[in-house]
Motif scaffolding. Structure first.
Motif, PDB file in Angstrom:
ATOM      1  N   LEU C  49      14.484  95.809  27.511  1.00 53.47           N
ATOM      2  CA  LEU C  49      15.188  94.922  26.580  1.00 53.47           C
ATOM      3  C   LEU C  49      15.644  95.671  25.333  1.00 53.47           C
ATOM      4  CD1 LEU C  49      12.989  91.690  26.605  1.00 53.47           C
ATOM      5  CD2 LEU C  49      14.985  92.238  27.994  1.00 53.47           C
ATOM      6  N   GLY C  50      15.302  96.933  25.257  1.00 57.23           N
ATOM      7  CA  GLY C  50      15.704  97.713  24.086  1.00 57.23           C
ATOM      8  C   GLY C  50      14.686  97.691  22.955  1.00 57.23           C
ATOM      9  N   MET C  51      13.500  97.163  23.240  1.00 60.96           N
ATOM     10  CA  MET C  51      12.458  97.155  22.208  1.00 60.96           C
ATOM     11  C   MET C  51      11.603  98.392  22.375  1.00 60.96           C
ATOM     12  SD  MET C  51      10.901  93.373  22.005  1.00 60.96           S
ATOM     13  CE  MET C  51      11.865  92.118  22.844  1.00 60.96           C
ATOM     14  N   ASP C  52      11.500  99.151  21.332  1.00 58.48           N
ATOM     15  CA  ASP C  52      10.717 100.372  21.387  1.00 58.48           C
ATOM     16  C   ASP C  52       9.418 100.152  20.606  1.00 58.48           C
ATOM     17  OD1 ASP C  52       9.638 102.841  21.345  1.00 58.48           O
ATOM     18  OD2 ASP C  52      11.190 103.763  20.099  1.00 58.48           O
ATOM     19  N   ILE C  53       8.315 100.026  21.346  1.00 62.22           N
ATOM     20  CA  ILE C  53       7.030  99.708  20.730  1.00 62.22           C
ATOM     21  C   ILE C  53       6.687 100.732  19.644  1.00 62.22           C
ATOM     22  CG2 ILE C  53       4.544  99.438  21.133  1.00 62.22           C
ATOM     23  CD1 ILE C  53       6.044  97.232  22.430  1.00 62.22           C
ATOM     24  N   VAL C  54       6.973 102.003  19.915  1.00 58.05           N
ATOM     25  CA  VAL C  54       6.641 103.046  18.951  1.00 58.05           C
ATOM     26  C   VAL C  54       7.392 102.822  17.631  1.00 58.05           C
ATOM     27  CG1 VAL C  54       6.763 105.528  18.481  1.00 58.05           C
ATOM     28  CG2 VAL C  54       6.100 104.726  20.754  1.00 58.05           C
ATOM     29  N   SER C  55       8.699 102.558  17.705  1.00 58.20           N
ATOM     30  CA  SER C  55       9.479 102.315  16.478  1.00 58.20           C
ATOM     31  C   SER C  55       8.970 101.058  15.779  1.00 58.20           C
ATOM     32  CB  SER C  55      10.961 102.120  16.815  1.00 58.20           C
ATOM     33  OG  SER C  55      11.424 103.156  17.621  1.00 58.20           O
ATOM     34  N   LEU C  56       8.709 100.018  16.565  1.00 55.17           N
ATOM     35  CA  LEU C  56       8.238  98.770  15.955  1.00 55.17           C
ATOM     36  C   LEU C  56       6.896  98.995  15.257  1.00 55.17           C
ATOM     37  CD1 LEU C  56       9.294  96.309  18.801  1.00 55.17           C
ATOM     38  CD2 LEU C  56      10.154  96.269  16.448  1.00 55.17           C
ATOM     39  N   GLU C  57       6.015  99.796  15.875  1.00 58.65           N
ATOM     40  CA  GLU C  57       4.746 100.109  15.216  1.00 58.65           C
ATOM     41  C   GLU C  57       4.992 100.917  13.944  1.00 58.65           C
ATOM     42  OE1 GLU C  57       1.412  99.902  18.813  1.00 58.65           O
ATOM     43  OE2 GLU C  57       1.691 101.765  17.715  1.00 58.65           O
TER      44      GLU C  57
END
Lengths: 155, 155, 155, 155
Positions: C49-57
């Motif tokens: 979906l284009g969500m990058d867990i690392v960036s969000l963290e």
């Protein structure tokens, strides 16, 4: 002619992606996971050679590890794609020596190197002295896929 | 007099019980779990010396492993009580070398031996050259609990 | 018009192969590994979906689990190829509800089903009430790849 | 008199300490480890009742899980001492229902709750309908250690 001539080293590559649960609170991959990955790569190599661990276990063979080692050069992180290179150094005796390299696939940076030595036993844990013929056949067939020079000459 | 004289080797014992999930389909403990146990024993030793990994991490220190090795002599099985002997070989440089022995507690049989080498870095991963004074103090205090001869003479 | 209209359920598939160390002495996959697989499948969905867990963290978001459940119907075994179907049921509140099915890829047999609920917090662990706009955008874009009817009508 | 009268609920406590490798990059315990701890606590309870899983497996019994669930209320962290309370709700049918609570030992804070349901099968995986007499005896003996009222009356 020596029927039990050793096939040359056999190698393959295996790719995987770091799982969230493989990290620890340092924010990097917990050190034992590299050994789990190396095991996975080793099984991929054996499987590519036509050796089916499940069938071999059903026939009564066991492959306990006797030695592992791992050096850590750079950390892997969650989500990293990892390339494992695994190499099997065939021997006539009933043991399998592997060595490993793990690299970050994007940067090609070497993350860790390792090795393991696995012996073969029967169901009751008694050490086998020589590789069973079925396994030697797999190793020779794998060697047969290499250029004649490589496959035909002693290592 | 050399204030930075090295304390002698420090060791302690750690006990644990094999968990069900630590076995594999060979019916024995999966090989990476010994390294997890060794890590637990190492932390127990540091904790016994008054070193709190959590506080040290909050102060910005990190202790990444750079090398591990393990030999497997006899398998451990589900429910076995395991005795780990861990030994720290103090050095002045900022690294910690441990070695380990795992024994079956009931039979005293040696199951595996291992070692690991851990370095120290700051938060950003830069290698420290010397052990921080807080850690050296812990090591010296530990040595002080040993008989004077042992503690007072260079290793 | 309601800008915060919910996108419909989003699902994807994830494939993996059972590792040796994921088995236990019953000869089947140890039960917690299904939850590790579900986590991997969930991350694959978010990543698709284009969500990058690392960036969000790195932006300060955390996604702690608050609830998991798993039913075990048939055992998976070493070497089995597993198909995970994961489905995200979008909500406006800052939580993500997933459900899962694991099947044996060769036989299509349903092995286990599961679900998990994850909330979102900031760096300090404080619960967020609504999904951040960046995440909603990802979910809407995913919905935009569906037929207009599906994407345009409330679920 | 009903020989197969059910013993009352049986519970015990189990203590452990969070291992470094049980954390993840959020800095808290990775969620599947609670289930591993619950399993350990469950085995400690069965062992306290005189049930030896190893012997029972050798007699041909298997105890596959059919259902687990876990709620996460507060995170556990590396080094925390954890108290697990496990409770077995005896039934006449061949299944064992457990529920669990994990608390931080120092603060007594409730960290998570969980449950699991385990059935019994024979070696070939066929479901048993009633608990074997050896297990019922263990449960009754455990109940016998309770005050007569508690042990003598139906739960």
């Amino acid at each position: 002619m020596n029927e039990r001539r050793l096939p040359p080293a056999i190698e393959c590559r295996h790719r995987l992606k770091v799982r969230y649960g493989e990290t620890d609170q340092m924010g990097i991959v917990y050190h034992t996971n590299y050994l789990v990955w190396f095991h996975e790569a080793r099984d991929a190599l054996l499987s590519a050679l036509g050796m089916d661990i499940v069938s071999l276990e059903q026939e009564g063979y066991r492959f306990p590890l006797v030695d592992v080692g791992c050096r850590y050069l750079h950390p892997a992180r969650y989500g990293d794609e990892i390339d494992i290179r695994v190499r099997l150094l065939p021997e006539l005796v009933a043991r399998m020596q592997f060595d490993f390299e793990a690299r970050n696939r994007r940067t090609a940076r070497l993350l860790s190197t390792g090795s393991c030595l696995s012996v073969m036993t029967d169901r009751s844990g008694r050490l086998l002295l020589r590789l069973p013929e079925t396994i030697l056949t797999c190793l020779r067939r794998a060697a047969g896929n290499l250029p004649v020079d490589a496959a035909g000459s002693p290592p």
